[in-house]
Design a protein around this motif. Structure first.
Motif, PDB file in Angstrom:
ATOM      1  N   PRO A 272      -3.516  14.912  -1.523  1.00 44.70           N
ATOM      2  CA  PRO A 272      -4.365  15.696  -2.429  1.00 44.70           C
ATOM      3  C   PRO A 272      -5.603  16.311  -1.791  1.00 44.70           C
ATOM      4  O   PRO A 272      -5.899  17.478  -2.063  1.00 44.70           O
ATOM      5  CB  PRO A 272      -4.733  14.686  -3.526  1.00 44.70           C
ATOM      6  CG  PRO A 272      -3.574  13.751  -3.563  1.00 44.70           C
ATOM      7  CD  PRO A 272      -3.126  13.617  -2.137  1.00 44.70           C
ATOM      8  N   PRO A 273      -6.361  15.602  -0.938  1.00 44.23           N
ATOM      9  CA  PRO A 273      -7.547  16.243  -0.355  1.00 44.23           C
ATOM     10  C   PRO A 273      -7.210  17.483   0.455  1.00 44.23           C
ATOM     11  O   PRO A 273      -7.978  18.457   0.467  1.00 44.23           O
ATOM     12  CB  PRO A 273      -8.142  15.143   0.540  1.00 44.23           C
ATOM     13  CG  PRO A 273      -7.647  13.865  -0.050  1.00 44.23           C
ATOM     14  CD  PRO A 273      -6.270  14.172  -0.553  1.00 44.23           C
ATOM     15  N   VAL A 274      -6.046  17.469   1.130  1.00 44.88           N
ATOM     16  CA  VAL A 274      -5.631  18.636   1.909  1.00 44.88           C
ATOM     17  C   VAL A 274      -5.285  19.787   0.974  1.00 44.88           C
ATOM     18  O   VAL A 274      -5.719  20.927   1.173  1.00 44.88           O
ATOM     19  CB  VAL A 274      -4.426  18.293   2.807  1.00 44.88           C
ATOM     20  CG1 VAL A 274      -3.960  19.526   3.575  1.00 44.88           C
ATOM     21  CG2 VAL A 274      -4.772  17.171   3.770  1.00 44.88           C
ATOM     22  N   ALA A 275      -4.486  19.491  -0.064  1.00 51.98           N
ATOM     23  CA  ALA A 275      -4.084  20.532  -1.009  1.00 51.98           C
ATOM     24  C   ALA A 275      -5.297  21.158  -1.683  1.00 51.98           C
ATOM     25  O   ALA A 275      -5.375  22.385  -1.843  1.00 51.98           O
ATOM     26  CB  ALA A 275      -3.141  19.941  -2.058  1.00 51.98           C
ATOM     27  N   ILE A 276      -6.273  20.337  -2.060  1.00 50.87           N
ATOM     28  CA  ILE A 276      -7.474  20.836  -2.734  1.00 50.87           C
ATOM     29  C   ILE A 276      -8.247  21.779  -1.812  1.00 50.87           C
ATOM     30  O   ILE A 276      -8.635  22.883  -2.199  1.00 50.87           O
ATOM     31  CB  ILE A 276      -8.373  19.662  -3.169  1.00 50.87           C
ATOM     32  CG1 ILE A 276      -7.687  18.861  -4.274  1.00 50.87           C
ATOM     33  CG2 ILE A 276      -9.727  20.171  -3.646  1.00 50.87           C
ATOM     34  CD1 ILE A 276      -8.335  17.517  -4.531  1.00 50.87           C
ATOM     35  N   ALA A 277      -8.459  21.346  -0.562  1.00 48.18           N
ATOM     36  CA  ALA A 277      -9.213  22.168   0.392  1.00 48.18           C
ATOM     37  C   ALA A 277      -8.505  23.490   0.658  1.00 48.18           C
ATOM     38  O   ALA A 277      -9.140  24.552   0.737  1.00 48.18           O
ATOM     39  CB  ALA A 277      -9.408  21.396   1.691  1.00 48.18           C
ATOM     40  N   VAL A 278      -7.180  23.451   0.786  1.00 52.51           N
ATOM     41  CA  VAL A 278      -6.412  24.662   1.071  1.00 52.51           C
ATOM     42  C   VAL A 278      -6.449  25.617  -0.120  1.00 52.51           C
ATOM     43  O   VAL A 278      -6.655  26.824   0.037  1.00 52.51           O
ATOM     44  CB  VAL A 278      -4.964  24.305   1.445  1.00 52.51           C
ATOM     45  CG1 VAL A 278      -4.085  25.549   1.478  1.00 52.51           C
ATOM     46  CG2 VAL A 278      -4.929  23.609   2.802  1.00 52.51           C
ATOM     47  N   LEU A 279      -6.268  25.105  -1.317  1.00 57.42           N
ATOM     48  CA  LEU A 279      -6.283  25.951  -2.509  1.00 57.42           C
ATOM     49  C   LEU A 279      -7.651  26.588  -2.707  1.00 57.42           C
ATOM     50  O   LEU A 279      -7.756  27.762  -3.084  1.00 57.42           O
ATOM     51  CB  LEU A 279      -5.893  25.135  -3.737  1.00 57.42           C
ATOM     52  CG  LEU A 279      -4.417  24.730  -3.823  1.00 57.42           C
ATOM     53  CD1 LEU A 279      -4.209  23.688  -4.915  1.00 57.42           C
ATOM     54  CD2 LEU A 279      -3.533  25.943  -4.087  1.00 57.42           C
TER      55      LEU A 279
END
Length: 247
Positions: free
Chosen positions: A128-135
């Motif tokens: 989730p932290p990766v997905a949030i940063a990318v989005l």
């Protein structure tokens, strides 16, 4: 005042967050406000200024578009406040691919952005932290295009790597000098495009920006990941035609 339980005083103990943790939370919230509501309100002001400078009376479509931007900015502000209150970071029910398509559709609907989305369904969902940063980074890039290259065509491509993914955002707008962007960030700081490399580096992702006056913009986000390559085929392609620019 504490209530007594079984003749003893019931005391609620809550560990105070450290200064470092508080600073990190505040920074994330400032980034969310900058990437979403602030950018949208800036777009709304640009549209209003354009309408004021036009010799024609602003029509229902123009006013409707401005209203949509303000409403979305308000929605985004409320969402950030809710996250502050509840500690929620993002909707974890959607995959990265679905989230990108959802984000593209939402932004296109209230900005008129012409967007082509090509997503590789074999991309394994990152933490989730990766997905949030990318989005958040993709939203920043797309809204920057809306502000500085209205009417440009944008292509967003998600591709699986052996252990992660590559995500590119390209537009055919007037472009800019990326050296000036990074130099301005180095001198003055801020949460915009110049801060993108360090923001993504926090989740072990890299950011590469290629741009130039008259050459459009090509941004690439890579996350190496730590998952085995997925073998199933399939892509999802979405074309959002957008609407004619007011400029």
């Amino acid at each position: 005042m504490h209530k007594a339980v079984d003749g003893e005083e019931a005391v609620s103990l809550r560990r105070a967050p450290s200064h470092g943790a508080t600073t990190q939370v505040a920074t994330r919230l400032m980034q969310r406000l900058h990437d979403g509501p602030t950018q949208l309100m800036t777009l709304a002001l640009l549209e209003l200024d354009q309408a004021r400078q036009s010799e024609r009376v602003a029509g229902a479509q123009v006013l409707g578009g401005i209203r949509s931007l303000v409403c979305e900015a308000l929605r985004g502000t409320r969402q950030v406040l809710e996250e502050w209150d509840s500690g929620m970071a993002a909707d974890k029910s959607m995959s990265l691919t679905t989230s990108l398509i959802h984000l593209g559709r939402r932004l296109s609907s209230f900005t008129g952005l012409a967007l082509h989305i090509d997503c590789d369904d074999s991309v394994f969902d990152p933490p989730p932290p990766v997905a949030i940063a990318v989005l958040q980074a993709i939203q920043e890039l797309l809204l920057n295009t809306c502000k500085h290259a209205p009417g440009a065509n944008v292509e967003l491509v998600l591709t699986a790597l052996a252990y992660g993914f590559e995500l590119t955002v390209s537009d055919d707008g007037p472009g800019f000098d990326p050296v000036a962007v990074y130099q301005r960030h180095s001198e003055h700081g801020g949460l915009g495009l110049g801060a993108m490399p360090e923001r993504l580096a926090r989740v072990d992702a890299s950011f590469n920006l290629q741009a130039g006056p008259g050459a459009g913009v090509h941004a690439c986000i890579r996350w190496p990941g730590d998952f085995a390559e997925q073998g199933w085929p399939g892509r999802r392609v979405v074309r959002l035609p957008g609407r004619a620019s007011l400029r």
